[in-house]
Design an enzyme around this catalytic site. Structure first.
Site, short mmCIF file in Angstrom:
data_model
loop_
_atom_site.label_atom_id
_atom_site.label_comp_id
_atom_site.label_asym_id
_atom_site.label_seq_id
_atom_site.Cartn_x
_atom_site.Cartn_y
_atom_site.Cartn_z
N HIS A 184 0.84 -1.21 0.00
CA HIS A 184 0.00 0.00 0.00
C HIS A 184 0.87 1.25 0.00
O HIS A 184 1.80 1.36 0.78
CB HIS A 184 -0.93 0.00 1.21
CG HIS A 184 -2.14 -0.87 1.01
ND1 HIS A 184 -3.32 -0.69 1.67
CD2 HIS A 184 -2.33 -1.92 0.18
CE1 HIS A 184 -4.19 -1.59 1.26
NE2 HIS A 184 -3.61 -2.36 0.36
N TYR A 220 -9.42 5.76 7.03
CA TYR A 220 -9.65 6.16 8.42
C TYR A 220 -10.67 7.29 8.39
O TYR A 220 -10.38 8.38 7.88
CB TYR A 220 -8.35 6.65 9.06
CG TYR A 220 -7.33 5.56 9.30
CD1 TYR A 220 -6.51 5.09 8.28
CD2 TYR A 220 -7.17 5.02 10.57
CE1 TYR A 220 -5.57 4.09 8.51
CE2 TYR A 220 -6.23 4.01 10.82
CZ TYR A 220 -5.43 3.55 9.78
OH TYR A 220 -4.51 2.57 10.02
N PRO A 272 -5.10 0.35 18.57
CA PRO A 272 -4.78 -0.12 17.21
C PRO A 272 -4.85 0.95 16.12
O PRO A 272 -4.50 0.66 14.97
CB PRO A 272 -5.84 -1.20 16.96
CG PRO A 272 -6.97 -0.85 17.87
CD PRO A 272 -6.37 -0.18 19.07
N LYS A 310 0.48 0.03 15.28
CA LYS A 310 1.88 -0.06 15.70
C LYS A 310 2.20 -1.28 16.57
O LYS A 310 3.37 -1.60 16.78
CB LYS A 310 2.27 1.20 16.50
CG LYS A 310 2.37 2.43 15.64
CD LYS A 310 3.58 2.36 14.73
CE LYS A 310 3.50 3.32 13.58
NZ LYS A 310 3.82 2.76 12.29
N TYR A 339 3.54 6.73 10.39
CA TYR A 339 2.73 5.58 9.98
C TYR A 339 3.59 4.51 9.32
O TYR A 339 3.47 3.32 9.60
CB TYR A 339 1.62 6.03 9.02
CG TYR A 339 0.53 5.00 8.83
CD1 TYR A 339 -0.65 5.07 9.56
CD2 TYR A 339 0.68 3.95 7.93
CE1 TYR A 339 -1.65 4.12 9.40
CE2 TYR A 339 -0.31 3.00 7.76
CZ TYR A 339 -1.48 3.10 8.50
OH TYR A 339 -2.46 2.15 8.35
C1 PHB Z 1 -6.22 -4.15 10.48
O1 PHB Z 1 -6.17 -4.43 9.29
O2 PHB Z 1 -6.65 -4.98 11.32
C2 PHB Z 1 -5.81 -2.80 10.93
C3 PHB Z 1 -5.20 -1.95 10.02
C4 PHB Z 1 -4.84 -0.68 10.42
C5 PHB Z 1 -5.08 -0.27 11.71
C6 PHB Z 1 -5.66 -1.13 12.64
C7 PHB Z 1 -6.03 -2.40 12.24
O3 PHB Z 1 -4.74 0.99 12.08
#
Ligand code: PHB
Ligand code: APR
Length: 392
Positions: free
Chosen positions: A72, A201, A293, A297, A385
């Site tokens: 990505h 997000y 989450p 990280k 990130y």
């Molecule tokens: C996930 O794919 O489970 C995931 C991805 C990004 C995040 C949190 C969880 O910030």
């Protein structure tokens, strides 16, 4: 039983450490309390920084990751009913991230470990670490109702947030820092192709939502819900309706729906235990720190801990020097606090504050709009990130 490094816990931290030590010619034993099938089924995160991918490659555990992982090159922030892309390579000098589920990493590491050693004992629960200050610490554990001891040169607690390794630190030598957030995540897995190419997000009218994925045919989505939420109160249609509302934009975009195959609620917490070493006992991964989450990280921090530790143990074996081992806690904690800060900022910027007022709301929007408007602000997000450099 006797070994050089006794590892408690067969999650990603313990399993990867075992591979790295094996590669450096250092023998170890991994004790895992749960059965193999349980460890391989546990649903966790799935976003890997470049350094995490490199570490898995370096120990030969990346064949499937290289074939199936999704590269990505950015994420989308969605708010004010608009989309704002954060372009990682353009903002970081070429960095990307890889989407590959933690459960799959665990499966790959277990398969390698069982084929090539060193020993990995399932259903072996560590009860206590004894004499961590001495040159010969001991792990007491129970396997098939029979109590045994593992004598080691070093012990590493990779036993997650509910493990027992931390208990061997004297209270006077430990400091803990914790923050509980006033919301949780309801996470689902659904058999439907993702409705996006990159993670979204979103800060919607009723709070946060995240669109992630596991593969081209499996979507992973999350919704902010109040603490104490029972997943059974959320029938599938209600989940899809709420997700659609939080991702809604003015323009063309549709959330595809499909059969939900798993549903669970996770509370959000930040936690740090200092120091990460006492005598010959080291902590790594969730045993030492937890992040919410939102910044993805947790797994990446666990991997950077064990990279530092493996390097220190290899240096000790090769040259006899404990210089790097002696700096383990300091080196790891620097990165841990930066990841804790970043996860906290992402979390508090994107979630609706349950008791928040209009001022809190406008502060969140101002932070998001600044990132959308300023290359410098966006570059700061992208650098964190995709992963800050590991100071080794
Ligand atoms: C996930 O794919 O489970 C995931 C991805 C990004 C995040 C949190 C969880 O910030
Ligand atoms: N004895 C042996 N094993 C134990 C014990 C014990 N007393 N207590 C816990 N364990 C095992 C757990 O069953 C689990 O398999 O330790 C392992 C810890 O693994 P994780 O919780 O996955 O922690 P870690 O390896 O540090 O991985 C980092 O990143 O995405 C995040 O939180 C997520 O799992 C994740 C983490």
């Amino acid at each position: 039983m006797r070994t050089t490094v006794g590892i408690i816990g067969g999650g990603p931290a313990g399993l990867l450490l075992a591979r790295l030590l094996h590669g450096a010619g250092i023998d170890c034993v991994v004790l895992e309390s749960r059965p193999r099938a349980y460890v391989e089924r546990r649903q966790r995160a799935g976003m890997l920084e470049q350094g995490t991918v490199d570490a898995l490659r370096a120990c030969g555990a990346a064949d499937r990751l290289d074939a199936e992982g999704l590269i990505h090159r950015g994420i989308e922030l969605r708010f004010d009913r608009e989309r704002h892309r954060i372009d990682f390579p353009a903002l970081t000098g070429g960095r990307t991230v890889t989407i590959y589920a933690q459960t799959e990493i665990v499966k790959d590491l277990i398969a390698l470990q069982l084929a090539a050693g060193p020993p990995l004992l399932f259903e072996s629960e560590a009860l206590a670490v004894e004499k961590p200050e001495s040159e010969a610490p001991v792990v007491r554990f129970v396997h098939e109702d029979c109590e045994q001891t593992l004598s080691c040169d070093y012990v590493v607690g990779c036993d997650g947030s509910h493990g027992i390794s931390r208990d061997a630190f004297p209270a006077a030598a430990s400091r803990t820092y914790a923050h509980d957030y006033p919301y949780s995540w309801l996470g689902i897995l659904a058999d439907v192709p993702p409705s996006c190419e990159e993670l979204i997000y979103a800060r919607g009218p009723a709070g946060f939502a995240l669109h992630s994925m596991r593969s081209p045919s499996v979507s992973r989505l999350y919704l902010q819900v109040p603490n104490g939420t029972d997943a059974d109160d959320w029938p599938d249609e209600r989940i899809w309706d709420e997700l659609a509302a939080r991702f809604a934009i003015d323009g063309d975009w549709r959330l595809e729906r499909g059969p939900i195959t798993s549903k669970s609620v996770t509370p959000m917490r930040s936690y740090v235990h200092e120091p990460m070493r006492h005598g010959r006992l080291f902590l790594a991964g969730d045993a030492a720190h937890i992040v919410p989450p939102t910044g993805a990280k947790g797994l990446n921090l666990a991997v950077s801990d064990v990279r530092v530790l493996a390097r220190g143990l290899a240096e000790r074996r090769r040259t006899g020097s404990t210089q790097l081992l002696d700096r383990y806690s300091e080196v790891c904690l620097e990165r841990v606090w930066q990841a804790t800060r970043f996860s906290y900022e992402m979390t508090t910027m994107l979630h609706a504050q349950p008791d928040g007022d209009a001022f809190d709301h406008w502060m969140q929007l101002a932070r998001l709009r600044r990132i959308a408007a300023s290359r410098t602000a966006a570059a700061e997000l992208a650098a964190n990130y995709t992963g800050l450099p590991l100071a080794l």
